[in-house]
Design a protein around this motif. Sequence first.
Motif, PDB file in Angstrom:
ATOM      1  N   ALA A  58       0.749  -1.395  -0.111  1.00 16.27           N
ATOM      2  CA  ALA A  58       0.357   0.106  -0.199  1.00 16.27           C
ATOM      3  C   ALA A  58       0.835   1.123  -0.209  1.00 16.27           C
ATOM      4  CB  ALA A  58      -1.157   0.077   0.816  1.00 16.27           C
ATOM      5  N   ILE A  59       1.984   1.435   0.903  1.00 17.79           N
ATOM      6  CA  ILE A  59       3.115   2.485   0.612  1.00 17.79           C
ATOM      7  C   ILE A  59       3.330   2.280  -0.761  1.00 17.79           C
ATOM      8  CG2 ILE A  59       4.368   2.704   1.983  1.00 17.79           C
ATOM      9  CD1 ILE A  59       3.769   2.374   4.701  1.00 17.79           C
ATOM     10  N   TYR A  60       3.939   1.780  -1.247  1.00 17.50           N
ATOM     11  CA  TYR A  60       4.652   1.366  -2.641  1.00 17.50           C
ATOM     12  C   TYR A  60       3.646   1.922  -3.711  1.00 17.50           C
ATOM     13  CZ  TYR A  60       6.709   0.590  -6.895  1.00 17.50           C
ATOM     14  OH  TYR A  60       7.190  -0.036  -8.221  1.00 17.50           O
ATOM     15  N   LEU A  61       2.467   1.572  -3.799  1.00 16.23           N
ATOM     16  CA  LEU A  61       1.439   1.675  -4.517  1.00 16.23           C
ATOM     17  C   LEU A  61       1.037   3.495  -4.034  1.00 16.23           C
ATOM     18  CD1 LEU A  61      -1.850  -0.560  -4.566  1.00 16.23           C
ATOM     19  CD2 LEU A  61      -0.002  -0.115  -6.409  1.00 16.23           C
ATOM     20  N   LEU A  62       1.590   3.951  -3.056  1.00 21.35           N
ATOM     21  CA  LEU A  62       1.124   5.121  -2.403  1.00 21.35           C
ATOM     22  C   LEU A  62       2.315   6.177  -3.457  1.00 21.35           C
ATOM     23  CD1 LEU A  62      -0.935   7.234  -1.388  1.00 21.35           C
ATOM     24  CD2 LEU A  62       0.240   7.698   0.315  1.00 21.35           C
ATOM     25  N   TYR A  63       3.271   5.760  -3.505  1.00 18.28           N
ATOM     26  CA  TYR A  63       4.693   6.383  -3.861  1.00 18.28           C
ATOM     27  C   TYR A  63       4.812   6.323  -4.869  1.00 18.28           C
ATOM     28  CZ  TYR A  63       9.304   6.304  -5.023  1.00 18.28           C
ATOM     29  OH  TYR A  63      10.453   6.152  -5.778  1.00 18.28           O
ATOM     30  N   THR A  64       4.444   5.356  -6.043  1.00 17.63           N
ATOM     31  CA  THR A  64       4.116   5.288  -7.084  1.00 17.63           C
ATOM     32  C   THR A  64       3.873   6.343  -7.648  1.00 17.63           C
ATOM     33  OG1 THR A  64       4.823   3.147  -7.246  1.00 17.63           O
ATOM     34  CG2 THR A  64       4.113   3.829  -9.090  1.00 17.63           C
ATOM     35  N   VAL A  65       2.220   6.640  -7.660  1.00 17.99           N
ATOM     36  CA  VAL A  65       1.304   7.141  -7.952  1.00 17.99           C
ATOM     37  C   VAL A  65       1.551   8.433  -7.504  1.00 17.99           C
ATOM     38  CG1 VAL A  65      -1.525   8.376  -7.196  1.00 17.99           C
ATOM     39  CG2 VAL A  65      -0.795   5.332  -7.311  1.00 17.99           C
ATOM     40  N   TYR A  66       1.704   8.786  -7.201  1.00 20.96           N
ATOM     41  CA  TYR A  66       2.222  10.344  -6.495  1.00 20.96           C
ATOM     42  C   TYR A  66       3.713  11.187  -6.933  1.00 20.96           C
ATOM     43  CZ  TYR A  66      -1.620  11.657  -3.051  1.00 20.96           C
ATOM     44  OH  TYR A  66      -2.445  12.113  -2.582  1.00 20.96           O
ATOM     45  N   VAL A  67       4.558   9.729  -7.398  1.00 22.25           N
ATOM     46  CA  VAL A  67       5.870  10.354  -7.489  1.00 22.25           C
ATOM     47  C   VAL A  67       5.246  10.459  -9.127  1.00 22.25           C
ATOM     48  CG1 VAL A  67       8.261   9.181  -7.828  1.00 22.25           C
ATOM     49  CG2 VAL A  67       7.704   9.423  -5.639  1.00 22.25           C
ATOM     50  N   ARG A  68       4.851   9.573  -9.721  1.00 26.14           N
ATOM     51  CA  ARG A  68       4.634  10.173 -10.526  1.00 26.14           C
ATOM     52  C   ARG A  68       4.219  11.081 -11.508  1.00 26.14           C
ATOM     53  NH1 ARG A  68       5.208   5.374 -15.115  1.00 26.14           N
ATOM     54  NH2 ARG A  68       3.666   6.474 -16.569  1.00 26.14           N
ATOM     55  N   ARG A  69       3.275  11.044 -10.794  1.00 22.33           N
ATOM     56  CA  ARG A  69       2.351  12.776 -11.118  1.00 22.33           C
ATOM     57  C   ARG A  69       3.316  13.744 -10.225  1.00 22.33           C
ATOM     58  NH1 ARG A  69      -0.765  15.159 -14.256  1.00 22.33           N
ATOM     59  NH2 ARG A  69      -1.937  16.885 -13.343  1.00 22.33           N
ATOM     60  N   LEU A  70       4.226  13.850  -9.835  1.00 21.11           N
ATOM     61  CA  LEU A  70       5.638  14.876  -9.542  1.00 21.11           C
ATOM     62  C   LEU A  70       6.280  14.967 -10.307  1.00 21.11           C
ATOM     63  CD1 LEU A  70       5.598  14.122  -5.762  1.00 21.11           C
ATOM     64  CD2 LEU A  70       5.112  16.120  -6.472  1.00 21.11           C
ATOM     65  N   HIS A  71       6.392  14.362 -11.225  1.00 16.23           N
ATOM     66  CA  HIS A  71       7.446  13.818 -12.807  1.00 16.23           C
ATOM     67  C   HIS A  71       6.441  14.966 -13.836  1.00 16.23           C
ATOM     68  CE1 HIS A  71       9.603  10.273 -11.729  1.00 16.23           C
ATOM     69  NE2 HIS A  71      10.061  10.406 -10.585  1.00 16.23           N
ATOM     70  N   ASP A  72       5.430  15.090 -13.613  1.00 15.46           N
ATOM     71  CA  ASP A  72       4.769  15.788 -13.974  1.00 15.46           C
ATOM     72  C   ASP A  72       4.757  17.313 -13.990  1.00 15.46           C
ATOM     73  OD1 ASP A  72       3.593  14.038 -15.825  1.00 15.46           O
ATOM     74  OD2 ASP A  72       1.539  14.045 -15.382  1.00 15.46           O
ATOM     75  N   PHE A  73       5.013  18.244 -12.995  1.00 18.39           N
ATOM     76  CA  PHE A  73       5.363  18.774 -12.629  1.00 18.39           C
ATOM     77  C   PHE A  73       6.440  19.448 -12.320  1.00 18.39           C
ATOM     78  CE2 PHE A  73       1.201  18.284 -11.143  1.00 18.39           C
ATOM     79  CZ  PHE A  73       0.618  18.815 -11.480  1.00 18.39           C
ATOM     80  N   GLY A  74       7.414  18.315 -12.931  1.00 19.51           N
ATOM     81  CA  GLY A  74       8.789  18.589 -13.294  1.00 19.51           C
ATOM     82  C   GLY A  74       9.415  18.829 -11.179  1.00 19.51           C
TER      83      GLY A  74
END
Length: 150
Positions: A58-74
């Motif tokens: 569950a922590i890994y899923l949260l990490y993955t989802v947010y990090v991918r979206r953060l990459h969109d914002f540089g």
Amino acid sequence: MLPLHKDLFIPTGRTPRLRFGLALGLTIAFWYCVPHIMNVFGTGLLGTLISLLVTFLAIYLLYTVYVRRLHDFGQSAGVFFATCFLFILTIVVVLGQAGLAEYFQIMADNPEIANDETAAHALAEKYQAKVKENVPWAGPASLIPFYVLT
């Protein structure tokens, strides 16, 4: 079909808004299932190991989802880890306000309580009752850093 498997399990890359929303929704739904999964397997060794595995997933899923979206914002994953730190700090503050500070103060002022099982149990129950009173505001308050990140 949307490639949600990438959004959920591969932290590199970018995620458009719609896929982010879907992946975050699935992740939140999984988080709500974690306690039920833990109850199914009980508190034995197998149950504890499965609970740890599910929690880390569950922590890994949260990490993955947010990090991918953060990459969109540089942004880097550091923003996610800073948010996690703020989340933990918020939990500590919320628990302190919910009576944890009072609990430790009573234990420090009366060290004999630690040796008296009945008194220690009564104090723990008093603290748990106070926390239960504060749960309606404590849960949402501890998630403020993730609300801001989202």
